[in-house]
Design a protein around this motif. Structure first.
Motif, PDB file in Angstrom:
ATOM      1  N   ALA A 148      -4.451  10.124  -1.771  1.00 50.59           N
ATOM      2  CA  ALA A 148      -5.744   9.579  -1.365  1.00 50.59           C
ATOM      3  C   ALA A 148      -5.887   9.810   0.127  1.00 50.59           C
ATOM      4  CB  ALA A 148      -5.830   8.093  -1.690  1.00 50.59           C
ATOM      5  N   ASP A 149      -6.891  10.561   0.518  1.00 51.80           N
ATOM      6  CA  ASP A 149      -7.118  10.900   1.918  1.00 51.80           C
ATOM      7  C   ASP A 149      -8.328  10.138   2.449  1.00 51.80           C
ATOM      8  OD1 ASP A 149      -5.052  13.022   2.169  1.00 51.80           O
ATOM      9  OD2 ASP A 149      -6.295  14.024   0.655  1.00 51.80           O
ATOM     10  N   ARG A 150      -8.175   9.564   3.626  1.00 49.23           N
ATOM     11  CA  ARG A 150      -9.270   8.805   4.214  1.00 49.23           C
ATOM     12  C   ARG A 150     -10.388   9.742   4.673  1.00 49.23           C
ATOM     13  NH1 ARG A 150      -9.108   3.572   6.494  1.00 49.23           N
ATOM     14  NH2 ARG A 150      -6.827   3.650   6.693  1.00 49.23           N
ATOM     15  N   ASP A 151     -11.615   9.357   4.360  1.00 49.14           N
ATOM     16  CA  ASP A 151     -12.791  10.124   4.776  1.00 49.14           C
ATOM     17  C   ASP A 151     -13.826   9.130   5.294  1.00 49.14           C
ATOM     18  OD1 ASP A 151     -14.763  11.975   5.216  1.00 49.14           O
ATOM     19  OD2 ASP A 151     -15.270  12.259   3.102  1.00 49.14           O
ATOM     20  N   GLY A 152     -13.734   8.807   6.596  1.00 43.29           N
ATOM     21  CA  GLY A 152     -14.618   7.797   7.152  1.00 43.29           C
ATOM     22  C   GLY A 152     -14.297   6.425   6.579  1.00 43.29           C
ATOM     23  N   ASP A 153     -15.292   5.816   5.934  1.00 40.50           N
ATOM     24  CA  ASP A 153     -15.106   4.495   5.328  1.00 40.50           C
ATOM     25  C   ASP A 153     -14.678   4.582   3.870  1.00 40.50           C
ATOM     26  OD1 ASP A 153     -15.804   3.240   7.694  1.00 40.50           O
ATOM     27  OD2 ASP A 153     -17.941   3.179   7.175  1.00 40.50           O
ATOM     28  N   THR A 154     -14.428   5.777   3.383  1.00 40.32           N
ATOM     29  CA  THR A 154     -14.044   5.940   1.979  1.00 40.32           C
ATOM     30  C   THR A 154     -12.704   6.657   1.881  1.00 40.32           C
ATOM     31  OG1 THR A 154     -15.184   8.065   1.741  1.00 40.32           O
ATOM     32  CG2 THR A 154     -16.466   6.070   1.300  1.00 40.32           C
ATOM     33  N   ASN A 228     -13.145  -1.063  -0.045  1.00 39.59           N
ATOM     34  CA  ASN A 228     -12.716  -2.320  -0.662  1.00 39.59           C
ATOM     35  C   ASN A 228     -11.965  -2.125  -1.977  1.00 39.59           C
ATOM     36  OD1 ASN A 228     -14.770  -1.620  -2.422  1.00 39.59           O
ATOM     37  ND2 ASN A 228     -16.030  -3.427  -2.038  1.00 39.59           N
ATOM     38  N   SER A 229     -11.665  -0.869  -2.319  1.00 41.38           N
ATOM     39  CA  SER A 229     -10.867  -0.624  -3.521  1.00 41.38           C
ATOM     40  C   SER A 229      -9.372  -0.710  -3.232  1.00 41.38           C
ATOM     41  CB  SER A 229     -11.189   0.758  -4.110  1.00 41.38           C
ATOM     42  OG  SER A 229     -10.850   1.782  -3.192  1.00 41.38           O
ATOM     43  N   VAL A 230      -8.981  -0.803  -1.960  1.00 41.31           N
ATOM     44  CA  VAL A 230      -7.563  -0.944  -1.611  1.00 41.31           C
ATOM     45  C   VAL A 230      -7.076  -2.327  -2.020  1.00 41.31           C
ATOM     46  CG1 VAL A 230      -5.904  -1.055   0.299  1.00 41.31           C
ATOM     47  CG2 VAL A 230      -7.697   0.692   0.291  1.00 41.31           C
ATOM     48  N   VAL A 231      -5.950  -2.365  -2.736  1.00 40.13           N
ATOM     49  CA  VAL A 231      -5.320  -3.628  -3.129  1.00 40.13           C
ATOM     50  C   VAL A 231      -4.131  -3.849  -2.202  1.00 40.13           C
ATOM     51  CG1 VAL A 231      -4.218  -4.934  -4.979  1.00 40.13           C
ATOM     52  CG2 VAL A 231      -6.023  -3.277  -5.516  1.00 40.13           C
ATOM     53  N   GLY A 232      -4.128  -4.958  -1.486  1.00 37.12           N
ATOM     54  CA  GLY A 232      -3.071  -5.186  -0.508  1.00 37.12           C
ATOM     55  C   GLY A 232      -3.374  -4.442   0.779  1.00 37.12           C
ATOM     56  N   GLU A 233      -2.335  -3.876   1.393  1.00 33.53           N
ATOM     57  CA  GLU A 233      -2.484  -3.188   2.667  1.00 33.53           C
ATOM     58  C   GLU A 233      -2.400  -1.672   2.487  1.00 33.53           C
ATOM     59  OE1 GLU A 233      -3.156  -4.747   5.443  1.00 33.53           O
ATOM     60  OE2 GLU A 233      -2.984  -6.761   4.542  1.00 33.53           O
ATOM     61  N   VAL A 234      -3.106  -0.946   3.359  1.00 28.87           N
ATOM     62  CA  VAL A 234      -2.958   0.508   3.395  1.00 28.87           C
ATOM     63  C   VAL A 234      -1.511   0.835   3.770  1.00 28.87           C
ATOM     64  CG1 VAL A 234      -3.666   2.624   4.559  1.00 28.87           C
ATOM     65  CG2 VAL A 234      -5.377   0.887   3.983  1.00 28.87           C
ATOM     66  N   ASN A 235      -0.902   1.727   3.006  1.00 26.67           N
ATOM     67  CA  ASN A 235       0.510   2.101   3.133  1.00 26.67           C
ATOM     68  C   ASN A 235       1.456   0.954   2.776  1.00 26.67           C
ATOM     69  OD1 ASN A 235      -0.103   4.732   3.925  1.00 26.67           O
ATOM     70  ND2 ASN A 235      -0.144   4.192   6.098  1.00 26.67           N
ATOM     71  N   GLY A 236       0.911  -0.096   2.189  1.00 20.09           N
ATOM     72  CA  GLY A 236       1.733  -1.195   1.694  1.00 20.09           C
ATOM     73  C   GLY A 236       1.714  -1.257   0.179  1.00 20.09           C
TER      74      GLY A 236
END
Length: 410
Positions: A148-154, A228-236
Protein backbone atom coordinates in the motif's frame (compact mmCIF):
# COMPACT_ATOMS: atom_id res chain seq x y z
CA UNK A 1 -22.76 -1.43 33.08
CA UNK A 2 -21.74 -2.68 36.49
CA UNK A 3 -22.26 -6.27 37.53
CA UNK A 4 -25.11 -5.22 39.83
CA UNK A 5 -27.08 -3.73 36.91
CA UNK A 6 -26.70 -6.72 34.59
CA UNK A 7 -29.66 -8.99 34.02
CA UNK A 8 -28.93 -12.20 35.91
CA UNK A 9 -28.02 -15.22 33.77
CA UNK A 10 -31.03 -17.35 34.72
CA UNK A 11 -33.50 -14.58 33.90
CA UNK A 12 -31.74 -14.03 30.58
CA UNK A 13 -31.86 -17.77 29.86
CA UNK A 14 -35.60 -17.99 30.49
CA UNK A 15 -36.29 -14.92 28.36
CA UNK A 16 -34.16 -16.37 25.53
CA UNK A 17 -35.94 -19.73 25.78
CA UNK A 18 -39.35 -18.13 25.38
CA UNK A 19 -38.25 -15.85 22.53
CA UNK A 20 -36.54 -18.64 20.57
CA UNK A 21 -39.59 -20.90 20.81
CA UNK A 22 -41.81 -18.17 19.42
CA UNK A 23 -39.57 -16.61 16.77
CA UNK A 24 -36.92 -19.00 15.39
CA UNK A 25 -37.43 -22.22 13.36
CA UNK A 26 -36.27 -25.44 15.01
CA UNK A 27 -33.60 -27.59 13.41
CA UNK A 28 -34.69 -30.80 11.74
CA UNK A 29 -32.67 -33.53 13.53
CA UNK A 30 -32.99 -35.83 10.51
CA UNK A 31 -31.97 -33.25 7.92
CA UNK A 32 -28.86 -34.00 5.88
CA UNK A 33 -26.62 -30.99 5.15
CA UNK A 34 -26.49 -30.06 1.45
CA UNK A 35 -23.63 -31.26 -0.69
CA UNK A 36 -20.60 -28.93 -0.70
CA UNK A 37 -20.66 -26.25 -3.35
CA UNK A 38 -21.93 -22.71 -3.65
CA UNK A 39 -23.75 -21.61 -0.49
CA UNK A 40 -25.14 -18.24 -1.59
CA UNK A 41 -28.68 -19.06 -0.46
CA UNK A 42 -27.36 -20.03 2.96
CA UNK A 43 -25.76 -16.60 3.30
CA UNK A 44 -29.04 -14.82 2.49
CA UNK A 45 -30.70 -16.89 5.21
CA UNK A 46 -27.84 -16.14 7.61
CA UNK A 47 -28.26 -12.38 7.23
CA UNK A 48 -32.00 -12.71 7.84
CA UNK A 49 -31.42 -14.76 11.00
CA UNK A 50 -28.92 -12.22 12.34
CA UNK A 51 -31.36 -9.38 11.74
CA UNK A 52 -33.99 -11.38 13.60
CA UNK A 53 -31.65 -11.89 16.56
CA UNK A 54 -30.90 -8.18 16.63
CA UNK A 55 -34.57 -7.21 16.52
CA UNK A 56 -35.26 -9.64 19.35
CA UNK A 57 -32.47 -8.25 21.53
CA UNK A 58 -30.17 -11.29 21.41
CA UNK A 59 -27.36 -10.20 19.06
CA UNK A 60 -23.84 -9.22 20.06
CA UNK A 61 -24.32 -10.49 23.59
CA UNK A 62 -20.74 -9.89 24.75
CA UNK A 63 -19.98 -6.80 22.67
CA UNK A 64 -20.18 -3.39 24.44
CA UNK A 65 -23.48 -1.54 24.33
CA UNK A 66 -21.92 1.57 22.81
CA UNK A 67 -21.07 -0.47 19.70
CA UNK A 68 -24.44 -2.17 19.29
CA UNK A 69 -24.02 -5.14 21.62
CA UNK A 70 -25.72 -6.05 24.89
CA UNK A 71 -22.67 -5.61 27.15
CA UNK A 72 -23.37 -8.89 28.95
CA UNK A 73 -20.98 -11.55 30.26
CA UNK A 74 -19.64 -14.73 28.71
CA UNK A 75 -21.96 -16.66 31.01
CA UNK A 76 -24.94 -14.96 29.35
CA UNK A 77 -23.57 -15.99 25.93
CA UNK A 78 -23.10 -19.58 27.10
CA UNK A 79 -26.68 -19.66 28.36
CA UNK A 80 -28.02 -18.40 25.03
CA UNK A 81 -25.89 -20.89 23.10
CA UNK A 82 -27.26 -23.74 25.19
CA UNK A 83 -30.85 -22.59 24.71
CA UNK A 84 -30.41 -22.06 20.94
CA UNK A 85 -28.82 -25.47 20.27
CA UNK A 86 -32.04 -26.84 18.72
CA UNK A 87 -32.78 -23.77 16.59
CA UNK A 88 -31.49 -22.36 13.32
CA UNK A 89 -28.72 -19.86 14.05
CA UNK A 90 -26.60 -17.59 11.80
CA UNK A 91 -23.57 -19.79 12.40
CA UNK A 92 -21.79 -18.69 9.23
CA UNK A 93 -21.15 -15.34 10.91
CA UNK A 94 -19.24 -16.91 13.79
CA UNK A 95 -15.96 -17.32 11.88
CA UNK A 96 -14.41 -14.98 10.97
CA UNK A 97 -16.86 -12.08 11.29
CA UNK A 98 -17.77 -12.17 15.00
CA UNK A 99 -15.00 -14.23 16.58
CA UNK A 100 -11.99 -12.70 14.77
CA UNK A 101 -12.61 -9.50 12.83
CA UNK A 102 -15.04 -7.66 15.10
CA UNK A 103 -12.99 -8.26 18.29
CA UNK A 104 -9.84 -7.11 16.47
CA UNK A 105 -11.55 -3.86 15.50
CA UNK A 106 -12.85 -3.57 19.06
CA UNK A 107 -9.29 -3.77 20.46
CA UNK A 108 -7.34 -1.85 17.82
CA UNK A 109 -9.71 0.19 15.66
CA UNK A 110 -10.64 3.85 15.85
CA UNK A 111 -13.79 4.98 17.61
CA UNK A 112 -15.36 5.62 14.20
CA UNK A 113 -14.48 2.09 12.98
CA UNK A 114 -15.90 0.51 16.12
CA UNK A 115 -19.18 2.40 15.98
CA UNK A 116 -19.65 1.89 12.26
CA UNK A 117 -18.50 -1.66 11.59
CA UNK A 118 -19.08 -3.60 14.82
CA UNK A 119 -22.62 -2.28 15.14
CA UNK A 120 -23.30 -2.98 11.45
CA UNK A 121 -22.12 -6.57 11.87
CA UNK A 122 -24.30 -7.07 14.93
CA UNK A 123 -27.32 -5.69 13.06
CA UNK A 124 -26.69 -8.11 10.19
CA UNK A 125 -25.93 -5.27 7.77
CA UNK A 126 -22.23 -6.08 7.30
CA UNK A 127 -20.13 -9.22 7.10
CA UNK A 128 -16.39 -9.10 7.78
CA UNK A 129 -13.61 -11.21 6.28
CA UNK A 130 -9.81 -11.52 6.38
CA UNK A 131 -7.28 -10.74 3.65
CA UNK A 132 -4.12 -12.21 5.19
CA UNK A 133 -2.54 -15.20 3.40
CA UNK A 134 -0.76 -14.67 0.09
CA UNK A 135 0.00 -17.01 -2.84
CA UNK A 136 3.73 -17.01 -2.10
CA UNK A 137 3.67 -16.29 1.65
CA UNK A 138 3.03 -19.67 3.23
CA UNK A 139 2.82 -19.37 6.99
CA UNK A 140 5.11 -16.34 7.16
CA UNK A 141 2.43 -13.69 7.58
CA UNK A 142 4.96 -10.96 8.36
CA UNK A 143 6.52 -11.58 4.94
CA UNK A 144 3.54 -10.27 2.94
CA UNK A 145 4.36 -8.39 -0.24
CA UNK A 146 0.94 -6.90 -1.02
CA UNK A 147 1.79 -3.22 -0.87
CA UNK A 148 0.00 0.00 0.00
CA UNK A 149 1.63 3.22 -1.17
CA UNK A 150 0.63 6.61 0.17
CA UNK A 151 -0.81 9.01 -2.41
CA UNK A 152 -1.64 12.30 -0.71
CA UNK A 153 -4.53 11.62 1.68
CA UNK A 154 -5.17 8.15 0.26
CA UNK A 155 -3.43 4.80 -0.10
CA UNK A 156 -3.10 2.71 -3.27
CA UNK A 157 -3.24 -1.08 -2.77
CA UNK A 158 -1.63 -3.61 -5.13
CA UNK A 159 -0.98 -7.33 -4.75
CA UNK A 160 -2.88 -10.55 -4.08
CA UNK A 161 -4.39 -12.55 -1.21
CA UNK A 162 -5.71 -16.11 -1.05
CA UNK A 163 -7.57 -18.63 1.12
CA UNK A 164 -9.94 -15.89 2.30
CA UNK A 165 -12.82 -17.68 3.98
CA UNK A 166 -16.20 -16.71 2.47
CA UNK A 167 -14.90 -13.34 1.31
CA UNK A 168 -17.39 -13.40 -1.58
CA UNK A 169 -20.22 -13.00 0.94
CA UNK A 170 -18.52 -10.24 2.96
CA UNK A 171 -18.64 -6.47 2.75
CA UNK A 172 -15.33 -5.45 4.38
CA UNK A 173 -12.04 -7.21 5.08
CA UNK A 174 -9.05 -6.66 7.33
CA UNK A 175 -6.11 -6.53 4.91
CA UNK A 176 -2.45 -6.59 5.96
CA UNK A 177 -0.14 -4.76 3.51
CA UNK A 178 3.45 -3.57 3.40
CA UNK A 179 3.87 0.19 3.71
CA UNK A 180 7.61 0.50 4.47
CA UNK A 181 10.05 -1.70 2.53
CA UNK A 182 13.13 -0.35 4.31
CA UNK A 183 11.97 -1.45 7.77
CA UNK A 184 12.35 -5.04 9.09
CA UNK A 185 9.43 -7.14 7.98
CA UNK A 186 7.43 -6.94 11.23
CA UNK A 187 7.80 -3.14 11.46
CA UNK A 188 6.81 -2.11 7.93
CA UNK A 189 3.22 -3.35 7.87
CA UNK A 190 -0.13 -1.59 8.13
CA UNK A 191 -3.61 -3.06 8.60
CA UNK A 192 -6.41 -1.67 6.44
CA UNK A 193 -10.17 -2.08 6.55
CA UNK A 194 -11.00 -2.60 2.87
CA UNK A 195 -14.38 -2.39 1.19
CA UNK A 196 -14.48 -5.60 -0.82
CA UNK A 197 -16.79 -4.80 -3.70
CA UNK A 198 -15.12 -1.79 -5.31
CA UNK A 199 -13.13 -0.97 -8.48
CA UNK A 200 -9.72 -2.60 -8.68
CA UNK A 201 -10.57 -5.78 -6.73
CA UNK A 202 -10.96 -9.02 -8.69
CA UNK A 203 -12.17 -12.02 -6.72
CA UNK A 204 -12.23 -15.70 -7.68
CA UNK A 205 -13.68 -18.60 -5.74
CA UNK A 206 -11.46 -21.64 -5.23
CA UNK A 207 -13.02 -25.06 -5.70
CA UNK A 208 -11.76 -27.60 -3.19
CA UNK A 209 -11.50 -31.35 -3.51
CA UNK A 210 -14.87 -31.87 -1.80
CA UNK A 211 -16.68 -29.44 -4.12
CA UNK A 212 -16.86 -26.50 -1.71
CA UNK A 213 -16.14 -23.01 -3.03
CA UNK A 214 -16.03 -21.19 0.31
CA UNK A 215 -12.42 -19.99 -0.13
CA UNK A 216 -11.46 -17.07 -2.36
CA UNK A 217 -8.45 -15.41 -3.91
CA UNK A 218 -8.27 -11.66 -4.52
CA UNK A 219 -6.21 -9.46 -6.82
CA UNK A 220 -5.71 -5.74 -6.13
CA UNK A 221 -4.94 -3.36 -8.98
CA UNK A 222 -4.53 0.27 -7.85
CA UNK A 223 -7.30 0.02 -5.27
CA UNK A 224 -7.74 3.46 -3.66
CA UNK A 225 -8.21 3.41 0.12
CA UNK A 226 -9.17 6.47 2.21
CA UNK A 227 -6.94 7.53 5.10
CA UNK A 228 -9.53 6.41 7.67
CA UNK A 229 -9.24 2.82 6.45
CA UNK A 230 -6.04 2.35 8.49
CA UNK A 231 -6.63 0.16 11.56
CA UNK A 232 -4.26 1.06 14.37
CA UNK A 233 -1.09 2.92 13.42
CA UNK A 234 0.67 3.27 10.08
CA UNK A 235 3.54 0.74 10.11
CA UNK A 236 2.04 -0.68 13.29
CA UNK A 237 0.10 -3.38 11.50
CA UNK A 238 1.91 -6.27 13.13
CA UNK A 239 0.44 -5.32 16.51
CA UNK A 240 -3.03 -5.43 14.95
CA UNK A 241 -2.27 -8.71 13.15
CA UNK A 242 -0.95 -10.27 16.36
CA UNK A 243 -4.20 -9.46 18.12
CA UNK A 244 -6.12 -10.77 15.13
CA UNK A 245 -4.15 -14.03 15.19
CA UNK A 246 -4.86 -14.39 18.90
CA UNK A 247 -8.58 -14.18 18.20
CA UNK A 248 -8.20 -16.57 15.27
CA UNK A 249 -6.45 -19.19 17.38
CA UNK A 250 -9.07 -18.79 20.09
CA UNK A 251 -11.91 -19.10 17.57
CA UNK A 252 -10.48 -22.15 15.82
CA UNK A 253 -9.78 -23.69 19.22
CA UNK A 254 -13.44 -23.27 20.17
CA UNK A 255 -12.96 -20.70 22.95
CA UNK A 256 -14.30 -17.43 21.53
CA UNK A 257 -16.79 -15.58 23.77
CA UNK A 258 -18.28 -13.81 20.76
CA UNK A 259 -19.80 -16.73 18.85
CA UNK A 260 -23.51 -17.45 19.13
CA UNK A 261 -24.77 -20.99 18.65
CA UNK A 262 -22.78 -24.19 18.38
CA UNK A 263 -20.27 -24.52 15.56
CA UNK A 264 -18.97 -22.39 12.72
CA UNK A 265 -21.74 -23.19 10.27
CA UNK A 266 -19.35 -24.45 7.60
CA UNK A 267 -21.85 -26.46 5.60
CA UNK A 268 -19.06 -27.75 3.33
CA UNK A 269 -17.77 -30.05 6.05
CA UNK A 270 -20.33 -31.05 8.71
CA UNK A 271 -18.87 -32.79 11.73
CA UNK A 272 -19.21 -36.58 11.60
CA UNK A 273 -21.82 -38.07 13.93
CA UNK A 274 -20.12 -41.34 14.89
CA UNK A 275 -23.21 -42.88 16.48
CA UNK A 276 -25.29 -42.19 13.38
CA UNK A 277 -22.51 -43.50 11.15
CA UNK A 278 -22.24 -46.72 13.19
CA UNK A 279 -25.98 -47.31 12.92
CA UNK A 280 -26.03 -46.68 9.17
CA UNK A 281 -23.12 -49.08 8.77
CA UNK A 282 -24.91 -51.70 10.90
CA UNK A 283 -22.04 -51.79 13.42
CA UNK A 284 -23.48 -50.07 16.48
CA UNK A 285 -23.40 -53.30 18.54
CA UNK A 286 -19.75 -54.14 17.86
CA UNK A 287 -17.58 -53.73 21.00
CA UNK A 288 -14.65 -52.21 19.10
CA UNK A 289 -16.91 -49.66 17.40
CA UNK A 290 -18.34 -48.71 20.77
CA UNK A 291 -14.81 -48.22 22.07
CA UNK A 292 -14.00 -45.88 19.17
CA UNK A 293 -17.16 -43.85 19.78
CA UNK A 294 -16.22 -43.67 23.46
CA UNK A 295 -12.74 -42.45 22.56
CA UNK A 296 -14.17 -39.63 20.44
CA UNK A 297 -16.57 -38.69 23.22
CA UNK A 298 -13.72 -38.61 25.75
CA UNK A 299 -11.61 -36.37 23.50
CA UNK A 300 -14.53 -33.99 23.08
CA UNK A 301 -15.00 -33.78 26.86
CA UNK A 302 -11.29 -33.15 27.39
CA UNK A 303 -11.43 -30.44 24.73
CA UNK A 304 -14.35 -28.74 26.48
CA UNK A 305 -12.51 -28.79 29.79
CA UNK A 306 -9.33 -27.46 28.16
CA UNK A 307 -11.24 -24.58 26.58
CA UNK A 308 -12.81 -23.71 29.92
CA UNK A 309 -9.50 -23.88 31.78
CA UNK A 310 -7.59 -21.76 29.27
CA UNK A 311 -10.36 -19.16 29.01
CA UNK A 312 -10.55 -18.81 32.78
CA UNK A 313 -6.76 -18.68 33.01
CA UNK A 314 -6.51 -15.89 30.43
CA UNK A 315 -9.43 -13.90 31.85
CA UNK A 316 -7.88 -13.98 35.34
CA UNK A 317 -4.39 -13.15 34.11
CA UNK A 318 -2.94 -16.53 35.03
CA UNK A 319 -2.23 -17.34 31.37
CA UNK A 320 -1.02 -15.05 28.60
CA UNK A 321 -2.76 -14.77 25.17
CA UNK A 322 -0.40 -17.33 23.52
CA UNK A 323 -2.19 -19.97 25.61
CA UNK A 324 -4.91 -19.85 22.96
CA UNK A 325 -2.60 -22.05 20.87
CA UNK A 326 -3.24 -24.89 23.31
CA UNK A 327 -6.92 -24.85 22.37
CA UNK A 328 -6.14 -24.48 18.68
CA UNK A 329 -3.71 -27.44 18.65
CA UNK A 330 -5.97 -29.79 20.59
CA UNK A 331 -8.94 -28.85 18.39
CA UNK A 332 -6.92 -29.93 15.34
CA UNK A 333 -5.85 -33.21 16.90
CA UNK A 334 -9.43 -33.93 17.96
CA UNK A 335 -10.62 -33.24 14.41
CA UNK A 336 -8.00 -35.53 12.87
CA UNK A 337 -8.83 -38.39 15.19
CA UNK A 338 -12.58 -38.01 14.76
CA UNK A 339 -12.29 -38.17 10.96
CA UNK A 340 -10.00 -41.20 11.23
CA UNK A 341 -12.46 -42.97 13.52
CA UNK A 342 -15.36 -42.14 11.21
CA UNK A 343 -13.58 -43.85 8.30
CA UNK A 344 -12.79 -46.92 10.41
CA UNK A 345 -16.38 -47.20 11.61
CA UNK A 346 -18.06 -46.54 8.26
CA UNK A 347 -15.90 -48.80 6.11
CA UNK A 348 -17.22 -49.05 2.55
CA UNK A 349 -20.45 -47.30 3.56
CA UNK A 350 -18.38 -44.15 3.92
CA UNK A 351 -18.06 -44.10 0.13
CA UNK A 352 -21.25 -45.77 -1.08
CA UNK A 353 -23.75 -44.77 1.60
CA UNK A 354 -26.11 -41.85 1.97
CA UNK A 355 -26.87 -39.37 4.76
CA UNK A 356 -24.24 -39.10 7.49
CA UNK A 357 -22.10 -42.10 6.58
CA UNK A 358 -21.97 -41.10 2.93
CA UNK A 359 -20.06 -37.94 3.80
CA UNK A 360 -17.24 -39.71 5.63
CA UNK A 361 -15.05 -39.96 2.54
CA UNK A 362 -15.44 -36.26 1.73
CA UNK A 363 -14.63 -35.30 5.31
CA UNK A 364 -11.51 -37.46 5.26
CA UNK A 365 -10.30 -35.73 2.09
CA UNK A 366 -10.58 -32.43 3.98
CA UNK A 367 -9.03 -33.82 7.16
CA UNK A 368 -5.87 -31.72 6.93
CA UNK A 369 -7.89 -28.52 6.99
CA UNK A 370 -7.73 -28.78 10.78
CA UNK A 371 -3.95 -28.47 10.45
CA UNK A 372 -4.12 -25.11 8.67
CA UNK A 373 -7.07 -23.03 9.86
CA UNK A 374 -6.01 -20.43 12.41
CA UNK A 375 -2.35 -20.95 11.56
CA UNK A 376 -0.69 -24.32 11.01
CA UNK A 377 -0.27 -26.80 13.84
CA UNK A 378 3.50 -26.42 13.44
CA UNK A 379 3.10 -22.71 14.21
CA UNK A 380 0.93 -23.55 17.22
CA UNK A 381 3.64 -25.85 18.57
CA UNK A 382 6.27 -23.13 18.04
CA UNK A 383 4.16 -20.62 19.96
CA UNK A 384 3.59 -23.09 22.80
CA UNK A 385 7.29 -23.95 23.02
CA UNK A 386 8.66 -20.41 22.75
CA UNK A 387 6.03 -18.22 24.43
CA UNK A 388 4.54 -20.59 27.01
CA UNK A 389 7.38 -22.98 27.86
CA UNK A 390 10.14 -20.41 27.36
CA UNK A 391 12.22 -22.47 24.94
CA UNK A 392 14.71 -20.66 22.63
CA UNK A 393 13.36 -19.11 19.43
CA UNK A 394 14.30 -20.81 16.22
CA UNK A 395 16.81 -19.10 13.93
CA UNK A 396 15.47 -16.61 11.35
CA UNK A 397 17.85 -15.23 8.73
CA UNK A 398 15.67 -12.19 8.02
CA UNK A 399 15.21 -11.02 11.62
CA UNK A 400 15.88 -7.26 12.02
CA UNK A 401 16.98 -6.96 8.37
CA UNK A 402 15.35 -4.31 6.11
CA UNK A 403 12.69 -6.11 4.12
CA UNK A 404 14.02 -4.69 0.86
CA UNK A 405 17.24 -6.67 1.49
CA UNK A 406 15.54 -9.98 2.30
CA UNK A 407 16.12 -12.56 -0.42
CA UNK A 408 12.92 -13.79 -2.03
CA UNK A 409 12.24 -16.22 -4.84
CA UNK A 410 11.17 -14.70 -8.14
Amino acid sequence: MTVSTLEDVESFRLRARAWLAENVPRLDPDAVPPLPGDDDEEWVKTRELQKKLYAGGFAGICFPKEYGGLGLSHEHQVAFTEESAEYEMPLLLNVPSFSICAPTILDTGSEEQKREHISAAIRGDEILAQFLSEPRGGSDLAGVITRADRDGDTWVLNGAKTWSTCAYAADYALCLARTDWDAPKHRGLTMFLVKIHQPGITMRRIKQVNGSTEFCEEFFDDVVLPANSVVGEVNGGWAVASRQLYYERTAVGGGSPYVSGRGSGRISQPKPDLIRIAREAGRSDEPRVREMIGEAHAMKRVQQQLIQRVNVGMSEGLMQPPAGSLMRLFRAETGWRTDDLAVQIAGAVGITGDAGAGRVGDNFLMRQGSSLGGGSTEMARNIISERILGMPREYAADRDKPFSEVKRSR
